[in-house]
Design an enzyme around this catalytic site. Sequence first.
Site, PDB file in Angstrom:
ATOM      1  CE1 TYR A 252      -0.848  -6.101  -3.109  1.00 45.83           C
ATOM      2  CE2 TYR A 252       0.240  -3.973  -3.112  1.00 45.83           C
ATOM      3  CZ  TYR A 252      -0.609  -4.877  -3.698  1.00 45.83           C
ATOM      4  OH  TYR A 252      -1.230  -4.564  -4.887  1.00 45.83           O
TER       5      TYR A 252
ATOM      6  CE  LYS B 202      -3.692  -4.508  -1.986  1.00 41.72           C
ATOM      7  NZ  LYS B 202      -3.784  -5.545  -2.995  1.00 41.72           N
TER       8      LYS B 202
HETATM    9  C1  SI3 Z   1      -2.423  -5.916  -9.675  1.00 38.81           C
HETATM   10  C2  SI3 Z   1      -3.656  -5.194  -9.332  1.00 38.81           C
HETATM   11  O1  SI3 Z   1      -3.915  -4.177  -9.889  1.00 38.81           O
HETATM   12  N1  SI3 Z   1      -4.451  -5.749  -8.420  1.00 38.81           N
HETATM   13  C3  SI3 Z   1      -5.650  -5.106  -7.933  1.00 38.81           C
HETATM   14  C4  SI3 Z   1      -6.897  -5.820  -8.284  1.00 38.81           C
HETATM   15  O2  SI3 Z   1      -7.955  -5.002  -7.920  1.00 38.81           O
HETATM   16  C5  SI3 Z   1      -6.937  -6.082  -9.786  1.00 38.81           C
HETATM   17  O3  SI3 Z   1      -6.728  -4.887 -10.483  1.00 38.81           O
HETATM   18  C6  SI3 Z   1      -8.238  -6.672 -10.195  1.00 38.81           C
HETATM   19  O4  SI3 Z   1      -8.487  -7.805  -9.439  1.00 38.81           O
HETATM   20  C7  SI3 Z   1      -8.200  -7.001 -11.671  1.00 38.81           C
HETATM   21  O5  SI3 Z   1      -7.328  -8.085 -11.893  1.00 38.81           O
HETATM   22  C8  SI3 Z   1      -5.554  -4.859  -6.476  1.00 38.81           C
HETATM   23  O6  SI3 Z   1      -5.357  -6.017  -5.727  1.00 38.81           O
HETATM   24  C9  SI3 Z   1      -4.387  -3.912  -6.343  1.00 38.81           C
HETATM   25  C10 SI3 Z   1      -4.269  -3.185  -5.172  1.00 38.81           C
HETATM   26  O7  SI3 Z   1      -4.934  -3.413  -4.190  1.00 38.81           O
HETATM   27  C11 SI3 Z   1      -3.264  -2.140  -5.209  1.00 38.81           C
HETATM   28  O8  SI3 Z   1      -3.292  -1.355  -6.129  1.00 38.81           O
HETATM   29  O9  SI3 Z   1      -2.419  -2.118  -4.344  1.00 38.81           O
END
Ligand code: SI3
Length: 269
Positions: free
Chosen positions: A142, A173
């Site tokens: 990750y 990821k």
């Molecule tokens: C830091 C974070 O929350 N990143 C999100 C993104 O979906 C992110 O919220 C989105 O791109 C908005 O910046 C995901 O990559 C997180 C994720 O997969 C997780 O919660 O593990």
Amino acid sequence: MSVMDFQIDGLVAAPFTPMKDNGDLNLPLIDPYVDYLVAQGVLNTFVCGSTGEGASLSMAERKSLAEKWVSAGKGKLTNVIVHVGGCSITDSQELARHAESIGAQAIATLPTCVFRPTTGKQVAEQLQIIGAAAPSLPLFFYHLPDMSKVYIMVEDLLDALETVKVPTFRGCKYTDYNMLDYGRCLVHSNGKYIMMYGRDEQGLCALVMGATSFVGSTFNYAGKIYNRMRTAYDNGDLEAARKEQHMSQHFLRILSNHATLPTVLENPL
Ligand SMILES: CC(=O)N[C@@H]([C@@H](O)[C@H](O)[C@H](O)CO)[C@@H](O)CC(=O)C(=O)O
């Protein structure tokens, strides 16, 4: 099934962790949550990640949550990936063993926080130890440098894996904006590894570069937008795909004006 047979295509939601007012887990909410995702065409979840606040939960809570997602998702979700990372490698091994014992499809781990690895080789060594605890499960790294503060190039990790053997390593990821490193990883792995992309607001860029799977917090409630984007792109309609990506960027911009993540991301629910 061998680890290398594991495939994933499309959207993977990083679900929020339902809690009661007193902070206890609210596990029964996960049943309708699964249906809500499926109705949007989101068939995979990444449990206990950053959106799910896994790092703030106790070991017992993380295990209960993983168990509930696996049981609620049975026959409905294609893959439940359990995030097992944290500060302690021993705890990660325990969570990895647990994920394997309950029938999760894959695991993922952040690099250790506080005492952090600084090179791709050190990350590979951590993956080797954690992966060995769940020898039948595909393992994903990750990459979330904004939060982990581990600023390696993931390509360096892929290089390191040529000497530090991690038999269960299946990919990453990739939650960062560095499309140079992301693109290099795609080329480097040449289809061998799965590079799930994790910045929802620029998923189209990753799609153009060759991504086929995406992990995101906004897929929890906006899955249809991203599925339309993917379909439009696959049909060669770049203009329509761009329109969907712009819509997702528009609402993320609005959300980010109001609070910090992950609180704000949770609000639309
Ligand atoms: C830091 C974070 O929350 N990143 C999100 C993104 O979906 C992110 O919220 C989105 O791109 C908005 O910046 C995901 O990559 C997180 C994720 O997969 C997780 O919660 O593990």
